[in-house]
Design an enzyme around this catalytic site. Structure first.
Site, PDB file in Angstrom:
ATOM      1  N   CYS A  79     -77.903 -44.393  86.637  1.00  0.00           N
ATOM      2  CA  CYS A  79     -78.005 -42.937  86.764  1.00  0.00           C
ATOM      3  C   CYS A  79     -76.825 -42.307  87.500  1.00  0.00           C
ATOM      4  O   CYS A  79     -76.791 -41.093  87.689  1.00  0.00           O
ATOM      5  CB  CYS A  79     -79.313 -42.576  87.457  1.00  0.00           C
ATOM      6  SG  CYS A  79     -80.744 -43.244  86.595  1.00  0.00           S
ATOM      7  N   HIS A 106     -79.074 -35.562  94.308  1.00  0.00           N
ATOM      8  CA  HIS A 106     -79.600 -36.470  93.285  1.00  0.00           C
ATOM      9  C   HIS A 106     -81.115 -36.327  93.178  1.00  0.00           C
ATOM     10  O   HIS A 106     -81.654 -36.334  92.072  1.00  0.00           O
ATOM     11  CB  HIS A 106     -79.224 -37.906  93.639  1.00  0.00           C
ATOM     12  CG  HIS A 106     -79.712 -38.924  92.653  1.00  0.00           C
ATOM     13  ND1 HIS A 106     -79.256 -38.977  91.354  1.00  0.00           N
ATOM     14  CD2 HIS A 106     -80.628 -39.925  92.775  1.00  0.00           C
ATOM     15  CE1 HIS A 106     -79.854 -39.962  90.717  1.00  0.00           C
ATOM     16  NE2 HIS A 106     -80.691 -40.565  91.539  1.00  0.00           N
ATOM     17  N   GLU A 126     -81.798 -39.701 100.844  1.00  0.00           N
ATOM     18  CA  GLU A 126     -80.664 -38.817 100.573  1.00  0.00           C
ATOM     19  C   GLU A 126     -80.657 -37.644 101.547  1.00  0.00           C
ATOM     20  O   GLU A 126     -79.593 -37.276 102.075  1.00  0.00           O
ATOM     21  CB  GLU A 126     -80.718 -38.291  99.137  1.00  0.00           C
ATOM     22  CG  GLU A 126     -79.523 -37.411  98.810  1.00  0.00           C
ATOM     23  CD  GLU A 126     -79.551 -36.861  97.390  1.00  0.00           C
ATOM     24  OE1 GLU A 126     -78.515 -36.323  96.952  1.00  0.00           O
ATOM     25  OE2 GLU A 126     -80.603 -36.973  96.720  1.00  0.00           O
ATOM     26  N   LYS A 132     -83.127 -31.472  89.008  1.00  0.00           N
ATOM     27  CA  LYS A 132     -84.156 -32.295  88.367  1.00  0.00           C
ATOM     28  C   LYS A 132     -85.558 -31.718  88.533  1.00  0.00           C
ATOM     29  O   LYS A 132     -86.483 -32.124  87.808  1.00  0.00           O
ATOM     30  CB  LYS A 132     -84.117 -33.714  88.941  1.00  0.00           C
ATOM     31  CG  LYS A 132     -82.839 -34.488  88.606  1.00  0.00           C
ATOM     32  CD  LYS A 132     -82.884 -35.886  89.176  1.00  0.00           C
ATOM     33  CE  LYS A 132     -81.602 -36.656  88.906  1.00  0.00           C
ATOM     34  NZ  LYS A 132     -80.459 -36.166  89.715  1.00  0.00           N
ATOM     35  N   HIS A 188     -85.160 -36.112  85.073  1.00  0.00           N
ATOM     36  CA  HIS A 188     -84.033 -36.996  85.339  1.00  0.00           C
ATOM     37  C   HIS A 188     -83.411 -37.445  84.018  1.00  0.00           C
ATOM     38  O   HIS A 188     -84.019 -38.204  83.266  1.00  0.00           O
ATOM     39  CB  HIS A 188     -84.532 -38.206  86.132  1.00  0.00           C
ATOM     40  CG  HIS A 188     -83.446 -39.072  86.677  1.00  0.00           C
ATOM     41  ND1 HIS A 188     -82.116 -38.846  86.438  1.00  0.00           N
ATOM     42  CD2 HIS A 188     -83.503 -40.201  87.457  1.00  0.00           C
ATOM     43  CE1 HIS A 188     -81.393 -39.774  87.047  1.00  0.00           C
ATOM     44  NE2 HIS A 188     -82.212 -40.604  87.670  1.00  0.00           N
ATOM     45  N   PHE A 238     -79.711 -47.273  89.765  1.00  0.00           N
ATOM     46  CA  PHE A 238     -80.231 -48.633  89.950  1.00  0.00           C
ATOM     47  C   PHE A 238     -79.051 -49.596  90.135  1.00  0.00           C
ATOM     48  O   PHE A 238     -78.038 -49.500  89.438  1.00  0.00           O
ATOM     49  CB  PHE A 238     -81.044 -49.062  88.726  1.00  0.00           C
ATOM     50  CG  PHE A 238     -82.446 -48.506  88.677  1.00  0.00           C
ATOM     51  CD1 PHE A 238     -82.919 -47.649  89.661  1.00  0.00           C
ATOM     52  CD2 PHE A 238     -83.306 -48.865  87.640  1.00  0.00           C
ATOM     53  CE1 PHE A 238     -84.216 -47.149  89.612  1.00  0.00           C
ATOM     54  CE2 PHE A 238     -84.605 -48.369  87.576  1.00  0.00           C
ATOM     55  CZ  PHE A 238     -85.055 -47.510  88.565  1.00  0.00           C
TER      56      PHE A 238
END
Length: 546
Positions: A297, A437, A448, A468, A473, A533
Site C-alpha cells: 500500500c 495513511h 501514525e 480513506k 483503502h 504490508f
C-alpha cells in the site's frame, strides 16, 4: 555491455594480484630482478587486455572458461572478500584459504596491487558530470479514477462535501462473506481513452491506469502539438500496483481447470504489475524511464518519489507516476477477510471507514488509480504549463518488525518523516497539513498519529485528515489518489473533512484532526504518508509553487 564494464577493472585487478603475489615469493636480486619484474608487469598488462577483449567477444562464459585465479589470489582473504563476499562465494566456485592468518598477512603486499586497482577509479573520476544546480520538480497534471469521480475537480469537490464512495459490492455475489462492502467504482468507461479491443482483454487495474494516465496529460495541457515537440526519450512512466492483474490471473486458473488451450494468451503479460506502465509508454511513444514498483500500500509514493528523482538527475523532463489497483474480486476480498483486516459494518457502509474513531473495526477495500504528471520546472515554464504545486521530496524506511503490524514504537514512521523533511529541506514548523495513511485499523491509526505528534507536536497550525474515510483503502493506488487530494488542497485552499469521527480515541487531540466539515487552510507545506504490508513506510512533500 554493462557487465563488460564491470568485469574489465576486475580482470585487471586479478591479474595484477596474481603477478605481484607470484613474484613476492621468489624475488631475484638487483638489476636482473628489476628487468624480470618489468617484463612480468608487461605480460600481466597484455594478459589483462586479452582477457578484456575475450570478455567483450564471448561473454561471461568465455571469461570463466579461459581464466582461473592463481593460488596467490586465494591466499588473500581481503582480496577475495572485496569482490566475492566474506563467506567465500566466487565466480569460480567455492574456495578455502589454507594459509594461516599471519602467512596471509605477509603474502598480502597490498601496496603493489593497489597501484593497478585504483587505475579504473581514476578513469571513472574523469568522466563525472560537472555539478549543476538541482532541478526543481513541479506537478503540472493529475488524473484520477475513484469511487468519488474520475476527474480531479469532481473528485475533490465530493471530498470537500464529505460524500462517501463506500457501498455494497455489486460486481459479484458476496452474500456468504462476512464483509460485503467496498469503495467500488460503479460507473466507468474507457471510451476515448483505451482501444475497445484492449479494453475487453485487460485487467481493470490496467484500464484504470491507462485512463488516469491519459487524463493526467489532458489535465496538464499536453496536447498533440505539445507531444510532437517534447523529447520523448526524456519522458517516462512509473506507475505501480500492489496486486496487479488479479482478475486476469484468476480467470486463467479457472480456464486451466478445463484445459490450457482455454487460457487467454495475454494472461501472463496482463497480470504483471509492470505492463501498465509499459502499455502506456507504448501508446505515447515515451522512451524514458519505464518500470513499476510494488511495495504493497506504499506503492504510489515509492513511484512518485522515484519518478521525481529521475527528473532531478536529468534522466527525464516529464514523468507520469502513481498507482493503480482493482482487487475487489472474490479472491481479493476473501484474502483480506482471511487476514481479519476488513470492517464488517455491512448494515451501514458509509459509516464503515472511520479513522481514529474508537468504534472502527478494520479498513474498507477500495479500487481505482491516481496519476501525477511531474515535470522539470524550466521545461514546464517553456511550454506554458499551469503549475499546480511543487514536489519537494520524500523518503522511504522499513519497520523491519512484522509483515502486517506497525512497529509498536512507531520508529520506522518517525524516521521516515524526519528523513523526508531533511531530504526536502523543509522545516517541521512549515508543515501545516498532513494527508495521513490512516486506514481505520485499530493499531495503525494510533501509531501514525503518535508519530505525527512526535514530529510536529509543537506546531499549533497542524491539520490532519484521512481521505480513506470517504473512499476506503485503494491499496497500491491509495498514495497517488491521496497525492491528488493533497495537491488539490494546495490549489483550492480547502482541506477536506474527516467523516465518521464521532467518538475519537481518548489519546487523540481532536484539535489536530480536521473535523466533520471542510476547513479553509493556506497550505505552507503538505505531507502525504503511505505505509504497506512488509513494514514499508513512505512520506512525500508538496508545497505551493512560488
Amino acid at each position: 555491455m554493462a557487465g563488460a564494464c564491470v568485469a574489465s577493472p576486475l580482470c585487471t585487478w586479478l591479474v595484477a594480484a596474481c603477478v605481484t603475489g607470484a613474484w613476492d615469493k621468489e624475488r631475484p636480486k638487483g638489476v636482473q630482478w628489476a628487468r624480470k619484474r618489468r617484463a612480468a608487469v608487461r605480460r600481466g598488462r597484455e594478459s589483462s587486455k586479452g582477457l578484456i577483449s575475450a570478455f567483450y567477444g564471448s561473454g561471461i562464459q568465455g571469461l570463466m572458461s579461459s581464466f582461473e585465479p592463481c593460488p596467490e589470489f586465494y591466499s588473500s582473504s581481503r582480496n577475495a572478500s572485496v569482490f566475492f563476499g566474506e563467506n567465500g562465494f566466487s565466480l569460480f566456485g567455492a574456495w578455502k584459504p589454507e594459509n594461516s592468518r599471519s602467512q596471509r598477512r605477509t603474502a598480502r603486499s597490498p601496496g603493489q596491487a593497489m597501484a593497478v586497482a585504483v587505475t579504473p577509479a581514476k578513469e571513472v573520476a574523469g568522466k563525472k558530470r560537472t555539478p549543476t544546480k538541482q532541478r526543481r520538480v513541479v506537478v503540472t497534471g493529475m488524473g484520477v479514477v475513484s469511487p468519488l469521480g474520475h476527474d480531479p475537480d469532481v473528485f475533490y469537490d465530493n471530498l470537500l462535501d464529505g460524500a462517501s464512495g463506500i457501498s455494497e459490492i455489486e460486481t459479484f455475489d458476496c452474500a456468504s462473506y462476512p464483509t460485503r462492502i467496498a469503495g467500488e467504482i460503479k460507473s466507468f468507461s474507457t471510451d476515448g481513452w483505451v482501444a475497445p479491443k484492449l479494453s475487453k482483454r485487460m485487467d481493470k487495474f490496467m484500464l484504470y491506469l491507462l485512463t488516469a494516465g491519459k487524463k493526467a496529460l489532458a489535465y496538464g495541457g499536453v496536447t498533440e502539438e505539445v507531444m510532437s515537440q517534447v523529447d520523448k526519450t526524456k519522458c517516462g512512466v512509473l506507475i505501480g500496483s500492489a496486486m496487479g492483474g488479479m482478475k486476469v490471473f484468476n480467470d486463467a486458473i479457472e480456464a486451466l481447470r478445463v484445459s490450457y488451450k482455454k487460457m487467454n494468451p495475454f494472461c501472463v503479460p496482463f497480470a504483471t504489475t509492470n505492463m501498465g506502465s509499459a502499455m502506456l509508454a507504448m501508446d505515447l511513444g515515451w522512451m524514458g524511464p519505464n518500470y513499476s514498483i510494488s511495495t504493497a500500500c506504499a506503492t504510489s509514493n515509492f513511484c512518485i518519489l522515484n519518478a521525481a528523482n529521475h527528473i532531478i538527475r536529468g534522466e527525464a523532463n516529464m514523468m507520469l507516476c502513481g498507482g493503480s489497483d482493482a482487487a475487489i474480486i472474490p479472491i481479493g476480498l476473501g484474502g483480506f477477510v482471511a487476514c481479519r483486516a476488513l470492517s464488517q459494518r455491512n448494515n451501514d457502509p458509509t459509516k464503515a471507514s472511520r479513522p481514529w474513531d474508537i468504534d472502527r473495526d478494520g479498513f474498507v477495500m477500495g479500487e481505482g488509480a491516481g496519476v501525477l504528471l511531474l515535470e522539470e520546472l524550466e521545461h514546464a515554464k517553456q511550454r506554458g504549463a499551469k503549475i499546480y504545486a511543487e514536489f519537494l521530496g520524500g523518503s522511504f524506511t522499513c519497520d523491519a518488525y512484522h509483515m502486517t503490524e506497525p512497529h509498536p514504537e512507531g520508529t520506522g514512521i518517525v524516521l521516515c518523516i524526519e528523513k523526508a523533511l531533511l531530504e526536502s529541506g523543509v522545516a517541521r514548523e512549515d508543515v501545516n497539513y498532513v494527508n495521513a495513511h490512516a486506514t481505520s485499523t485499530l493499531s495503525g491509526d494510533l501509531k501514525e498519529y503518535q508519530a505525527l505528534i512526535r514530529c510536529f507536536g509543537q506546531n499549533p497550525e497542524l491539520h490532519v485528515n484521512s481521505t480513506k474515510s470517504m473512499i476506503g483503502h485503494l491499496l497500491g493506488a491509495a498514495g497517488a489518489v491521496e497525492a491528488v487530494a493533497t495537491v488539490m488542497a494546495i490549489q483550492t485552499g480547502w482541506v477536506h473533512p474527516n467523516v465518521n469521527l464521532e467518538n475519537p480515541e481518548k489519546s487523540v487531540d481532536v484539535k489536530v484532526l480536521v473535523g466533520s466539515r471542510k476547513k479553509r487552510l493556506d497550505v505552507k507545506a503538505a505531507l502525504s504518508n503511505s505505509f504497506g504490508f512488509g513494514g514499508h513506510n513512505s512520506s512525500i512533500l508538496f508545497a505551493p509553487y512560488k
